[in-house]
Write an enzyme that holds these catalytic residues in place. Sequence first.
Site, PDB file in Angstrom:
ATOM      1  NE  ARG A  36      -6.685  39.286  25.096  1.00 28.86           N
ATOM      2  CZ  ARG A  36      -6.117  39.461  26.277  1.00 28.86           C
ATOM      3  NH1 ARG A  36      -6.750  39.088  27.371  1.00 28.86           N
ATOM      4  NH2 ARG A  36      -4.904  39.988  26.357  1.00 28.86           N
ATOM      5  CE  LYS A 194       5.076  54.430  38.182  1.00 28.12           C
ATOM      6  NZ  LYS A 194       4.672  53.589  39.313  1.00 28.12           N
ATOM      7  N   GLY A 351      -2.034  46.463  25.862  1.00 27.15           N
ATOM      8  CA  GLY A 351      -3.383  46.976  26.114  1.00 27.15           C
ATOM      9  C   GLY A 351      -3.593  48.431  25.719  1.00 27.15           C
ATOM     10  N   GLY A 374       0.675  41.631  28.307  1.00 26.51           N
ATOM     11  CA  GLY A 374       1.898  41.214  29.005  1.00 26.51           C
ATOM     12  C   GLY A 374       2.788  40.297  28.167  1.00 26.51           C
TER      13      GLY A 374
HETATM   14  C1  3PG Z   1      -4.133  39.006  29.780  1.00 26.76           C
HETATM   15  O1  3PG Z   1      -5.287  39.423  29.851  1.00 26.76           O
HETATM   16  O2  3PG Z   1      -3.140  39.743  29.677  1.00 26.76           O
HETATM   17  C2  3PG Z   1      -3.923  37.527  29.726  1.00 26.76           C
HETATM   18  O3  3PG Z   1      -5.126  36.864  29.622  1.00 26.76           O
HETATM   19  C3  3PG Z   1      -3.161  37.041  30.933  1.00 26.76           C
HETATM   20  O4  3PG Z   1      -3.856  37.306  32.121  1.00 26.76           O
HETATM   21  P1  3PG Z   1      -3.058  37.382  33.484  1.00 26.76           P
HETATM   22  O5  3PG Z   1      -2.221  38.644  33.425  1.00 26.76           O
HETATM   23  O6  3PG Z   1      -4.081  37.408  34.582  1.00 26.76           O
HETATM   24  O7  3PG Z   1      -2.173  36.172  33.568  1.00 26.76           O
HETATM   25 MG    MG Z   2      -2.315  40.807  32.156  1.00 26.52          MG
END
Ligand code: 3PG
Ligand code: MG
Length: 392
Positions: A36, A194, A351, A374
């Site tokens: 990142r 899931k 991820g 996310g």
């Molecule tokens: C992540 O790592 O997915 C982003 O930086 C967002 O982090 P967070 O889920 O803690 O908001």
């Molecule tokens: Mg996250």
Amino acid sequence: MSWTSLDKMDLDGKRVLTRVDLNVPVEGGRVTDATRIERIVPTVKAILDRGGQPVLLAHFGRPKGQRNDEMSLRQVIPALEKALGRDVTFAEDCVGNAAAEAIAKGGVVLLENTRFHAGEEKNDGALADEMAKLGDIYCNDAFSAAHRAHASTEGLARRLPACAGRLMAEELNALETALTDPERPLMAVVGGAKVSTKLDLLSNLVRKVNHLVIGGGMANTFLAAQGINVGKSLAEHDMTDTAKDILTRADEMGCEIILPHDVVVAREFKAGAESETVAANACPADAMILDTGPDSVARIKKAMAGCKTLIWNGPLGAFEIQPFDAATNAAAAEAARLTREGSLVSVAGGGDTVAALNKAGAADDFTYISSAGGAFLEWMEGKTLPGVAALG
Ligand code: 3PG
Ligand code: MG
């Protein structure tokens, strides 16, 4: 969705408050994966090249509005300096005198974790006002945090002339190509444990894609929904009606759902466990399904070869453990091959997905790998990301 790109802004002599995502894995105070960090380098360099001063704003972890040394951004400085090939000045706070003084020194500045202030996650106007005083222009390069409506991702964009950084623009363009305006046929591969966590995703995808491959633990729930006994497999038996609904809707929309018709089963979930391939409806009562079978993979590959675009989120099996990584590896290798050949545009994110594609040695050949977890998922769910909307 229209936004202004960094390249359209006059940056000369300007302090550019640049929201980046430095939420990287750290162990014992050291960054263990700098991906990142490396991906924000083009934006920081572009700002410098055009005479601007990059002032980096970022969160780290979830400190819930409290100062916390373990979540200080100070620990990413060595990795950031290495990636940029230059010194970075650190400020102990993201607002106020400490920040202003660091900025006045010139050069690249990194401000302390925005989430040390409770107002960050509340998108507090007063905090965003304080941040806005520190810059002339706002640049958001943190697509992976754009699903959060926080002061540094949303509020600030409404207070300064705002633009999308290089990485943000790259992400938005890639996702647009993959899902908003794709060349068809379009295939989505969705895996993971899931159905319940990917319900909105599946519901959105059946309306948009031509072929939807379902793998991983969630495929077991779909098999169970069809009255198949899945033995001891991970499955959400309270989600079978939902799974049936998704199958019905897919049928109505002309979306072909590709579920495993053969599966790899084992009695233990450990590396090298004795396993066998059986028909999807023949999982022994004392065994569990841990991977998509080879015949199913052949079918996925065949459908993929007829597609022009692929969007991928989630592994097809328990890829962390051999031999249950076989289906994920084989499908990923085929996507990589078709992409190299020039017949497929392939986009992946999330991820686990990126870890699985890296492990398969396929990630480098994909057209685009998102930096987001996310946020990528929420985009695929068809949701509006507040950090992106605020740039429009
Ligand atoms: C992540 O790592 O997915 C982003 O930086 C967002 O982090 P967070 O889920 O803690 O908001
Ligand atoms: Mg996250």
